[in-house]
Structures are given as structure tokens and as C-alpha cells.
Design an enzyme around this catalytic site. Structure first.
Site, mmCIF file in Angstrom:
data_model
loop_
_atom_site.group_PDB
_atom_site.id
_atom_site.type_symbol
_atom_site.label_atom_id
_atom_site.label_comp_id
_atom_site.label_asym_id
_atom_site.label_seq_id
_atom_site.Cartn_x
_atom_site.Cartn_y
_atom_site.Cartn_z
ATOM 1 N N ASN A 1 -12.578 -1.291 0.055
ATOM 2 C CA ASN A 1 -11.747 -1.806 1.144
ATOM 3 C C ASN A 1 -12.306 -1.292 2.464
ATOM 4 O O ASN A 1 -12.611 -0.101 2.585
ATOM 5 C CB ASN A 1 -10.303 -1.302 0.984
ATOM 6 C CG ASN A 1 -9.455 -1.599 2.211
ATOM 7 O OD1 ASN A 1 -9.107 -2.755 2.460
ATOM 8 N ND2 ASN A 1 -9.148 -0.572 2.999
ATOM 9 N N GLU A 2 -12.460 -2.191 3.407
ATOM 10 C CA GLU A 2 -12.959 -1.813 4.736
ATOM 11 C C GLU A 2 -14.106 -0.819 4.583
ATOM 12 O O GLU A 2 -14.052 0.306 5.116
ATOM 13 C CB GLU A 2 -11.825 -1.276 5.616
ATOM 14 C CG GLU A 2 -10.775 -2.336 5.877
ATOM 15 C CD GLU A 2 -9.824 -2.045 7.030
ATOM 16 O OE1 GLU A 2 -9.798 -0.920 7.551
ATOM 17 O OE2 GLU A 2 -9.096 -2.993 7.415
ATOM 18 N N GLN B 1 2.569 -5.378 6.143
ATOM 19 C CA GLN B 1 2.670 -5.272 4.707
ATOM 20 C C GLN B 1 4.071 -5.703 4.287
ATOM 21 O O GLN B 1 4.774 -6.328 5.072
ATOM 22 C CB GLN B 1 2.350 -3.854 4.277
ATOM 23 C CG GLN B 1 0.919 -3.442 4.626
ATOM 24 C CD GLN B 1 0.464 -2.153 3.957
ATOM 25 O OE1 GLN B 1 1.086 -1.647 3.046
ATOM 26 N NE2 GLN B 1 -0.662 -1.607 4.443
ATOM 27 N N GLU C 1 -5.629 -8.838 4.789
ATOM 28 C CA GLU C 1 -4.811 -8.029 5.695
ATOM 29 C C GLU C 1 -4.721 -8.762 7.025
ATOM 30 O O GLU C 1 -5.750 -9.066 7.639
ATOM 31 C CB GLU C 1 -5.415 -6.631 5.913
ATOM 32 C CG GLU C 1 -5.292 -5.726 4.704
ATOM 33 C CD GLU C 1 -5.771 -4.304 4.946
ATOM 34 O OE1 GLU C 1 -5.660 -3.817 6.089
ATOM 35 O OE2 GLU C 1 -6.263 -3.687 3.981
ATOM 36 N N TYR D 1 -6.061 -7.962 12.526
ATOM 37 C CA TYR D 1 -4.762 -7.495 13.018
ATOM 38 C C TYR D 1 -4.538 -7.988 14.447
ATOM 39 O O TYR D 1 -5.496 -8.188 15.204
ATOM 40 C CB TYR D 1 -4.698 -5.964 12.975
ATOM 41 C CG TYR D 1 -4.452 -5.448 11.568
ATOM 42 C CD1 TYR D 1 -3.174 -5.482 11.035
ATOM 43 C CD2 TYR D 1 -5.496 -4.983 10.774
ATOM 44 C CE1 TYR D 1 -2.930 -5.037 9.735
ATOM 45 C CE2 TYR D 1 -5.259 -4.537 9.472
ATOM 46 C CZ TYR D 1 -3.974 -4.570 8.957
ATOM 47 O OH TYR D 1 -3.728 -4.139 7.679
ATOM 48 N N GLU E 1 0.847 -1.195 0.000
ATOM 49 C CA GLU E 1 0.000 0.000 0.000
ATOM 50 C C GLU E 1 0.881 1.243 0.000
ATOM 51 O O GLU E 1 2.017 1.215 0.489
ATOM 52 C CB GLU E 1 -0.898 0.000 1.251
ATOM 53 C CG GLU E 1 -1.809 1.223 1.331
ATOM 54 C CD GLU E 1 -2.836 1.155 2.455
ATOM 55 O OE1 GLU E 1 -2.695 0.288 3.334
ATOM 56 O OE2 GLU E 1 -3.778 1.974 2.432
HETATM 57 O O1 AHR Z 1 -2.683 -1.909 6.518
HETATM 58 C C1 AHR Z 1 -2.964 -0.624 6.945
HETATM 59 C C2 AHR Z 1 -4.448 -0.305 6.889
HETATM 60 O O2 AHR Z 1 -5.141 -1.173 7.728
HETATM 61 C C3 AHR Z 1 -5.116 -0.494 5.563
HETATM 62 O O3 AHR Z 1 -4.972 0.580 4.725
HETATM 63 C C4 AHR Z 1 -6.556 -0.653 5.949
HETATM 64 O O4 AHR Z 1 -7.264 -1.441 5.054
HETATM 65 C C5 AHR Z 1 -6.487 -1.252 7.333
HETATM 66 O O5 AHR Z 1 -7.260 -0.562 8.234
#
Ligand code: AHR
Length: 511
Positions: free
Chosen positions: A192-193, A367, A318, A260, A46
């Protein structure tokens, strides 16, 4: 201990004390298996902080050795990982990205501001051609994320035509910009999200938009795998509601999931990358192991909507560690140090993905370079490989292998109110018929033995990655502090016991 650990290993297990307990692996080597999609080892690129600018793209005129603007050191390190797929350009960034800004002569590209990630300059030097050429040279599949938030269905459709068409004005424009043959878009996501940075829209509203965009998101030639932007670990019902849309299942081959690992679980104070207390080591392990339940939850939703895993996949596009950024770092660049704790998190998650490889068709760690749980960190001309890089390297034999079902009896790792299995394991049969075994010891301080006699092998040969401390990490000055070392165990066909030190990841082939 009945087995002999080869001399090459003896000096390397610097923290190996007396083993606390023994784990046992049971395996039915004849049970049906499922293939571990190589794409489970996917990456995410990204536009954030110094990724791509500085970390991947330095431009053809840079003093940093590069090929067509891509720095050679980073490229070579990624190439060695056999990266199967790269997702680009975001993330949250995707919903503010307009592809026409990133084509044509470099000098003519507009200078924008990355309004999502700290208002940093966005030169647009790394655009469509740079990304697709980079992926092509890497030998990686491409995963494109269309802009749903501030884009239109037409903008997305035009982009796909520009990238993939053989004929027509857009193909000619691409040729004029230096690329004759079309590229391939292997995977495609739209939005996305969408419950957050991607527009904060309800699941129902997003489903309508997705269906509209997807109806026109055509490529010339093979169609990409289309992925709906789905839930995160705390809002599983978002995916459920999206899939109630009457037409959406015919316009998609999968749905995404974001998970995450925050050491504290608190977005306001996530915890530090290094120098953290054992309580945060323990909570990190507990929190990351929730991945299994989150995947199961999503799988049940897919089954409820009659979307069998054989035809409709879960794409964890992610995942990874997210800690507090160094306060001195401004603007927010999501740059964080990666330690042996991250390596353990990587191993635990990869083992879980293997175990759920029936439904998990791809994952993309967040990432690739200089952002979150990165493979590689750079500082000007310097580069360092993180412990996570080494885990991805050691696990390479699992890509495309057949996952074996195992029953693992593990001692616990206990700290405060956290109790988790200390050992995590994954085994698979590779194309050449050999068995590869990964073992992770998530304990902060207890070494363990693992009885792997059930495999009927008499020798284990591979590598070990271990941290001397909970936060052992590599720096530009000390890049080899956390390095894989040879690992060899000799036993007999009915007696093979592996010593797995605290804070370590071991990957071996069994013979
Ligand atoms: O990976 C960083 C961010 O985390 C991404 O841009 C988003 O999709 C998520 O909240």
C-alpha cells in the site's frame, strides 16, 4: 417556473431563493453505455483510531447491543447501504499487520501497538475471522491488503491458504478456530502506498517485489482480482514505471489510485471540518473535481501499456475528504466531522466515477466508521449518520446500472479565483429500464434550475439532501439536521425542469 414542485417539497427547500441560472442536460438514450460496477460504492476499514475498536467491534461482552462482538446499530446502518465490498486491514496499517496475531482464542491474542496510527493499543480482537464474518453478514465482497512492507511472500501465501483452503493443516487450524467453510477473497492488493508509508521504495523495486509476492499469492478456488498498489494524484508516473515491469501485467488485473481532497491542498494545514470560510468551500470543489483529470491520466497510462479497460481496471481504493484533526484529539485518530460539504464532494466524485465506469472498476471511500470521510460516527453507545452516508444511500440505484452519456451545460460557481461548474449530473438506466438521475449543486449560495426535458419523462421522484449552511452537519445531539427529504417534480414529456438549491444533492427516478 413552468413546473410545479409538489407540496411535499415546498417546505423543505428552506434555502431556495431565486434561481440564478438554468443548466441543460442532453442525453442520447440509444448511445452505448457501460455498467457502473456496484463496487464503485466500496468501503475501507483500516485499523485507525476508533475503527474498528469502538466503532464496529465492541466485543461480545459489551453493554452496547452486538452480535458476535459487532455493534448492531452500526451494522444495521451499513447493511442498509448494501455495501458491495470492504477493504481491510489498511492502508498504512496493512504493512505492519501480521495476521497470525489476529486468530485463535481472543484471550491468547497478543497485545500490540498500532505504530502507524499514534501508538494506540492494538488488541487484535478484530482479526481475520471477525473481518470475514462481518463482511459475510453484510453481504459484501472482501478486499484483502497483504503486508509487503514488513511481511514476506510466505506470510501472505499462508494467510490466503488459511482463509480459503478446504483441506490441509491450515484449513484445520481455521476450523479449530471456529470456521469450517472457507471464505472468499474477492480482491487482493499487495502493499500500500509503496512510494510512502508502504516502504518508500521506487516504482521499479516495488514492481519486482509485487511480481514475487503475486506469484505465490494463490487462493484455493476462484482467484481474486489482483490489484497493484499504484500512484496518487501527484505522482502519476509511479504507475507508469511499475507497468514497465516485463511480467507484472500477467500477475494483476488492475492497479490502484489514491486521491484525497484537502480543502487547502496543503498537507500541513488542510483546513477545518466545520466553520471554514467560503474560500475553502470553493477550493474544495475545485480540488475534488480534479478526479476526472487524474483518472484520465491513469487511463492513458494503461492504454500506453496495452492494458485495455475491458481487462485491466483502475481501482480508486482510497478517496475522500481529509481535513485537520481537532487539535484536542490525541493521538492521531483521523476522526473528523462530516458536513454537507462532504456530501457534495461524495456526489461529485460518484458522478465522475460513473462517467469513467469503463475503466474504474471499484472505489473505496476512506473510510467507513470514525475515520476521515466516514459514513458513521460513534461515541460510546451513540451513533450518528453523516451526510456522506445519506448520499451513498440515495445513490444506491446506480449500483450495477448502465451509465448514460450526457452533455451538461452548467452555469458556473465563481468565488475568488475559483470557477467550477455549479451543477454536476449523472444518469443511468437501472435493471427495470427506468432512469435514475443525480444532480449536485456545488454552489455555496446559488440555486439553479436544471432542464431535464431531454429524457422525455414527465415526473421526477426521489430525495434531496441539503445543508442550511456550508458546514451543516449532524451531531449526537442533533442527528437529523442534514437528512434526505422527499423531492417530487411534475412536468410534461417535453418540459421537465428541476430546481436544485445551493449546497444540495438530488437523486430522482424519472417516469
Ligand atoms: O486512509 C488513511 C491513510 O491514507 C491510509 O492508511 C494510507 O494508505 C493513506 O495515506
Amino acid at each position: 417556473m413552468k413546473n410545479r414542485i409538489a407540496a411535499s417539497l415546498a417546505g423543505l427547500l428552506f434555502c431556495m431563493g431565486s434561481a440564478a441560472a438554468q443548466a441543460t442536460l442532453d442525453v442520447d438514450l440509444d448511445a452505448p453505455t457501460h455498467t457502473i460496477a456496484p463496487e464503485i460504492y466500496g468501503q475501507f476499514l483500516e485499523h485507525v483510531g476508533t475503527q474498528p475498536y469502538g466503532g464496529i467491534w465492541v466485543g461480545p461482552d459489551s453493554d452496547i447491543p452486538n452480535t458476535d462482538g459487532i455493534r448492531d446499530d452500526v451494522f444495521d446502518a451499513l447493511k442498509a447501504l448494501d455495501v458491495p465490498v470492504v477493504r481491510w486491514p489498511g492502508g498504512c496499517f496493512a504493512d505492519l499487520y501480521h495476521w497470525r496475531d489476529g486468530i485463535g482464542p481472543q484471550a491468547d491474542r497478543p497485545a500490540r501497538v498500532n505504530m502507524v496510527w499514534g501508538g494506540t493499543p492494538e488488541s487484535n480482537e478484530f482479526g481475520t475471522h471477525e473481518f470475514f464474518n462481518f463482511a459475510e453478514r453484510l453481504g459484501a465482497k472482501t478486499y484483502l491488503n497483504l503486508n509487503l512492507g514488513t511481511g514476506t511472500a510466505k506470510e501472505g501465501a499462508d494467510w490466503l491458504e488459511y482463509i480459503t483452503a478446504e483441506t490441509g493443516d491450515r484449513a484445520e487450524e481455521r476450523r479449530a478456530n471456529g470456521r469450517d467453510t472457507p471464505w472468499t477473497v474477492d480482491y487482493l492488493s499487495i502493499g500500500n502506498e509503496t512510494w510512502g508509508c508502504g516502504g518508500a521504495i521506487t516504482a521499479g523495486a516495488y514492481a519486482d517485489l509485487y511480481a514475487q509476492f503475486a506469484s505465490f499469492a494463490k487462493t484455493a478456488g476462484d482467484q481474486p482480482v489482483r490489484i497493484i498498489s499504484g500512484a496518487h494524484d501527484a505522482n502519476p508516473e509511479y504507475a507508469d514505471t511499475i507497468l514497465e515491469h516485463p511480467y507484472i501485467a500477467d500477475l494483476a488485473e488492475g492497479i490502484s489510485l489514491h486521491v484525497y481532497t484537502l480543502p487547502t491542498g496543503n498537507w500541513g494545514k488542510k483546513g477545518a471540518a466545520t466553520g471554514f470560510p467560503e474560500a475553502e468551500w470553493a477550493s474544495t470543489m475545485k480540488r475534488t473535481l480534479r478526479m476526472a483529470d487524474v483518472i484520465e491520466e491513469q487511463k492513458a497510462i494503461l492504454e500506453k501499456h496495452d492494458l485495455p479497460a475491458e481487462t485491466f481496471g483502475l481501482y480508486v481504493d482510497e478517496w475522500g475528504m481529509w481535513v485537520d484533526q481537532d487539535e484536542a484529539t490525541d493521538p492521531p485518530a483521523l476522526y473528523q466531522q462530516g458536513s454537507i460539504r462532504d456530501a457534495i464532494v461524495a456526489g461529485l466524485n460518484l458522478n465522475l466515477f460513473h462517467a469513467h465506469a469503463d475503466v474504474v472498476k471499484m472505489t473505496n471511500i476512506a473510510q467507513m466508521v470514525n475515520v476521515l470521510q466516514a459514513m458513521i460516527l460513534t461515541d460510546g453507545p451513540d451513533m450518528v449518520l453523516t451526510p456522506t452516508y445519506h448520499v451513498f444511500d440515495m445513490y444506491q440505484p446506480f449500483m450495477g446500472a448502465e451509465a448514460l452519456e450526457m452533455n451538461l451545460q452548467s452555469p458556473d460557481y465563481v468565488f475568488g479565483d475559483v470557477t467550477v461548474p455549479a451543477i454536476s449530473a449523472s444518469a443511468a438506466r437501472t435493471e427495470d429500464g427506468r432512469i435514475v438521475l443525480a444532480l449536485v449543486n456545488a454552489s455555496a449560495h446559488d440555486d439553479h434550475l436544471v432542464d431535464a426535458s431531454a429524457f422525455g419523462a414527465s415526473k421526477a421522484t426521489g430525495r434531496i439532501l441539503q445543508g442550511e449552511e456550508m458546514d451543516s452537519h449532524n451531531t449526537f445531539d442533533a442527528p437529523d439536521r442534514v437528512q434526505p427529504a422527499p423531492y417530487i417534480v411534475d412536468g410534461t414529456a417535453d418540459d421537465l425542469v428541476l430546481s436544485i438549491p445551493a449546497r444540495s444533492v438530488v437523486v430522482v427516478t424519472l417516469d
